[in-house]
Design an enzyme around this catalytic site. Structure first.
Site, PDB file in Angstrom:
ATOM      1  N   LYS A 190     -20.353 -63.821  32.163  1.00 10.88           N
ATOM      2  CA  LYS A 190     -19.128 -64.270  32.246  1.00 10.88           C
ATOM      3  C   LYS A 190     -18.274 -64.634  33.662  1.00 10.88           C
ATOM      4  O   LYS A 190     -17.748 -65.461  33.922  1.00 10.88           O
ATOM      5  CB  LYS A 190     -18.106 -63.808  31.160  1.00 10.88           C
ATOM      6  CG  LYS A 190     -18.733 -63.978  29.656  1.00 10.88           C
ATOM      7  CD  LYS A 190     -18.925 -65.215  29.234  1.00 10.88           C
ATOM      8  CE  LYS A 190     -19.427 -65.492  27.732  1.00 10.88           C
ATOM      9  NZ  LYS A 190     -19.510 -66.938  27.393  1.00 10.88           N
ATOM     10  N   SER A 238     -14.549 -65.235  29.492  1.00 20.85           N
ATOM     11  CA  SER A 238     -14.178 -64.124  28.889  1.00 20.85           C
ATOM     12  C   SER A 238     -13.229 -63.221  29.661  1.00 20.85           C
ATOM     13  O   SER A 238     -13.561 -63.183  30.879  1.00 20.85           O
ATOM     14  CB  SER A 238     -15.297 -63.403  28.162  1.00 20.85           C
ATOM     15  OG  SER A 238     -14.613 -62.046  27.734  1.00 20.85           O
ATOM     16  N   TYR A 278     -23.158 -58.946  29.515  1.00 16.17           N
ATOM     17  CA  TYR A 278     -22.175 -59.914  29.078  1.00 16.17           C
ATOM     18  C   TYR A 278     -21.124 -60.100  30.148  1.00 16.17           C
ATOM     19  O   TYR A 278     -20.774 -61.260  30.212  1.00 16.17           O
ATOM     20  CB  TYR A 278     -21.539 -59.234  27.573  1.00 16.17           C
ATOM     21  CG  TYR A 278     -20.628 -60.482  27.081  1.00 16.17           C
ATOM     22  CD1 TYR A 278     -21.092 -61.515  26.427  1.00 16.17           C
ATOM     23  CD2 TYR A 278     -19.163 -60.298  26.973  1.00 16.17           C
ATOM     24  CE1 TYR A 278     -20.344 -62.624  25.751  1.00 16.17           C
ATOM     25  CE2 TYR A 278     -18.514 -61.396  26.570  1.00 16.17           C
ATOM     26  CZ  TYR A 278     -18.838 -62.498  25.763  1.00 16.17           C
ATOM     27  OH  TYR A 278     -17.990 -63.568  25.224  1.00 16.17           O
TER      28      TYR A 278
END
Length: 245
Positions: free
Chosen positions: A156, A139, A152
């Site tokens: 990533k 991401s 998150y």
């Protein structure tokens, strides 16, 4: 588009919007698909639409034993795994000081640790056959960070670094390992955002539009193909110019 005929691709998170599009694109290029997710109903519907050379495998990627069994089941069914697409992921957003240990760990377990374990299990056969493609869906926030997404973003960023390490270790065996870092992609979630939120979002993107799942799937197909055999350890940023890295 690039042909991937007679290659076996294991795609995690296959019932989601991005996983669905990746599956359709690889299948259209001739790949045999092993789809995995926890939502059997959605996978079965996708299998029915695609037709031949597709099998569904339900697996909980938060469980180490389930991951090892998944790889064994796919290899028993198809004989090998040529392409691994680590696409499965989830979010549990919160401000850093409010984030629970449980939400931190869950996101790291599914988004990063599962990808590590899947790659570790699948790469053994790839090394023996001297061919493999491992592609991680990371991401843009794994590069830039994002408020409220410490877990998150960390997962990533970890995937990107992990894939670079693996690429160095297995490059001499005919295996490439790369990451794709999508920006903001059009999904049912973004479709229902208020107009002012969309406007603020688009103001950060030079192309002034959201990406499409097909934009990501196209690059997956390329990285999975023979034409990309000299590309490894890279992070392909697909974000409309939001982050020019």
């Amino acid at each position: 588009m690039f042909e991937i005929k007679d290659k076996v691709a294991l795609i995690t998170g296959a019932s989601g919007g991005l996983g669905d599009k990746i599956a359709r694109t690889l299948h259209a290029q001739g790949a045999t698909l092993a789809l995995t997710d926890r939502n059997l109903e959605k996978m079965e519907k996708l299998k029915e639409e695609l037709g031949d050379n597709v099998e569904c495998f339900v697996a909980d990627l938060g469980n180490s034993e389930a991951i090892n069994q998944l790889v064994k089941d796919v290899e028993n069914k198809f004989g090998r795994i040529d392409i691994l697409v680590n696409n499965a992921g989830l979010t549990r957003d919160n401000l850093f000081i409010r984030m629970s240990d449980e939400d931190w760990q869950l996101v790291l377990d599914v988004n990063l640790t599962a990808g590590f374990k899947l790659a570790k299990a699948a790469v053994r056969g790839m090394m023996k056959r001297r061919f493999g493609r491992i592609i991680g869906i990371a991401s843009v926030v794994g590069v830039t960070g994002n408020a409220g997404q410490a877990n998150y973003s960390a997962s990533k960023a970890g995937m990107i670094a992990m894939n670079k390490c693996l690429a160095q270790e297995v490059g001499s065996r005919g295996i490439t390992v790369n990451s794709i870092a999508p920006g903001f992609i059009r999904t049912p979630m973004t479709d229902v955002l208020p107009d002012d939120v969309k406007a603020a979002l688009l103001a950060k993107i030079p192309e002034a539009k959201l990406g499409e799942a097909q934009d990501i799937a196209n690059v997956v197909a390329f990285l999975a193909s023979d034409e990309a055999q000299y590309i490894t350890g890279q992070t392909i940023n697909i974000n409309g110019g939001m982050a020019m890295i």
